[in-house]
Design an enzyme around this catalytic site. Sequence first.
Site, PDB file in Angstrom:
ATOM      1  CB  CYS A   2      -6.316 -71.312  25.801  1.00  0.00           C
ATOM      2  SG  CYS A   2      -5.453 -69.733  26.275  1.00  0.00           S
ATOM      3  CG  ASP A  96      -1.765 -63.565  21.922  1.00  0.00           C
ATOM      4  OD1 ASP A  96      -2.176 -63.178  23.350  1.00  0.00           O
ATOM      5  OD2 ASP A  96      -1.238 -64.407  21.492  1.00  0.00           O
TER       6      ASP A  96
END
Length: 652
Positions: A2, A96
């Site tokens: 990201c 996660d």
Amino acid sequence: MCGIAGYLGLAPDPDLLERMGRAQAHRGPDGDGIFVDGPVGLSHRRLSVIDLDAGAQPMTTADGRYTIVYNGEVYNHAELGAELTDLGHHLRTRCDTEVVLEAFAEWGADAFDRFNGMFALAVWDAATQTLTLARDHFGIKPLHVTRTASGAWLFASEIPALLATGLVPAAPDDTTVYRYLRHRVHDDGRPTFFAGVERLLPAEVVTISPTGVERRNFSTLRDDLTRTRPAEHGTDDETVRDFRARFTDAVALRLRSDVPVGTSLSGGLDSSAVVVTIDRLLHERDGDAGRGDAGRGDAGPRTDHVTAAVGPRQSTFSAVFPGYRNDEESYVDDAVASCTRPIAAHKTRPTSDELRRDLLDFVRTQQEPVISTGPYAQYRVMRDASCAVTVMLDGQGADELLAGYVPQLVVHLRSLVRTHRWAALPALWSSRDVVGHLLATRPNPLRRRRTGVTDLLAPRFTASHREDGYRVEGDDLRSRLVHDLYVGSLPALLRYEDRNTMRFSIEGRVPFLDPNLVRAVFALPDDAVIHHGWNKRILRDSMTGRLPASIRLRRNKIGFTTPQHDWFREQSDLLRDVLTSASFAGRPYFDQPAVLAAFERWVEGSDDLDSMVFWRLVNVELWLREFIDPATDPEVTTMAATPGVTAPVPAH
């Protein structure tokens, strides 16, 4: 994978957060979000890899206290999630991100040292009004910070996101520019090429609270590696099996994904080892273990879901250069042929004309100057891979870990001569081909002129930085390896990889940088790293029966690079246009007449100046045009002022 960004110390400003997010949208095309709470603002762009339907960010704990934006993958999140569940945490997703957030809620910044993976993150604690920033053990994922004139903090995965705020003046850091031009180093500390913009160091955590700012390491890994005393017994079969099992575990852990996974294959030992290790895991999955040592004796996570993201056949992606001296296509073919399962082998064949076409986008992609055009090969591989996969594994980090570079071998030989004298002769003799090649490539002052780099720089510029030097460890191999892992080599390579992969919305994973594997290697006997002049001994031995001798016993290292010397001669008009430009002449860094004279001698073949010197000069100039020059400057047309360079190529 990201892109994250945000601020602390500004009035609520969602528009600013949106601008920061758009500036790094390529890092996360699958989703976006912002969070504002009083003086803090967080921005997130998501590339979905785990739990595609959940895991949107910014993510906040159920009690509303902690909010996170996070970039990376923590590969042991399933194990940590089970531990957190036992401690009473209720996990709502499989991603996660939630595990990282709940781990911080449970253990604070101490949680970071438990993570096996790569990450850059920001966590806002609404109760204490504290912002925590952190970067993984080796700095695989980037995080940049700066302060505005008003004292507010800004942070982002990429520097253009900081510039997009309008609160950060785009100015060059002259010391960084000098060190790059003079010493050929960069990314070796906190400073960036942008004045006032810093990067967090590997394993660094920055805590900003109402009481002040604290910067510290969350891990002792670097110090532990420096202090580790190697095992005294020599390397034996058991040592080799243990290394192979640990390496296989590191690769298997990095195959966890809900999107397709591929492999970057240069044809060298490191990336080939990754490819054949994945092949063995597929071999086991398909139920025909039994060839050699392919069975479960290597230990580790061996279930179908480990390789599910690889698919029915492994996909490899390579850059090859037919007709040039550094072409590795035959080694790529040998690596593919050594696999037991079918391979979808993809090859890209970049040319100097394509480099010219892509140059604008490549400079924009890297955001700061790079040491050579070598990363362009990786750029092209990632562009092609983005059509087929979202995650890519490669062999990055093995050279720093296992002495893959010639200077590291020289350090080892120097140490042997100093401590063992005549007993060092066998190692010197075994290394004669590598050392002889190094000596042969040194310039011959009787044959050609040798121009120094400082001869090409403006005298006032060099004088102002006369005291700035650069020293590397030259006497102790293990100290040199730690230096190269954290300062001298790996940080720059990780920056290249992050920008090249994320430009095309790909997540890059590096199994050689598994912290557990790194600790294990530093605890091995010295001869596991270099033995009788052979570097990477433990890796070479562990690949016996898996890789052919053509790769396993290779001494010539090439890696992901380009035939830059030949390409620059093919594109000499492009370089000449840049070096003769009015903007280049007006920079405070260069002595343009000296540069032009040296360049013409180099084109004629009468000067031994390396092509990388000219690349550094050209790269600085193009970087200044792209990121620093004001938009009203007619030469800020960036590459538009450079004949033959066109608009960027869209990502797939």
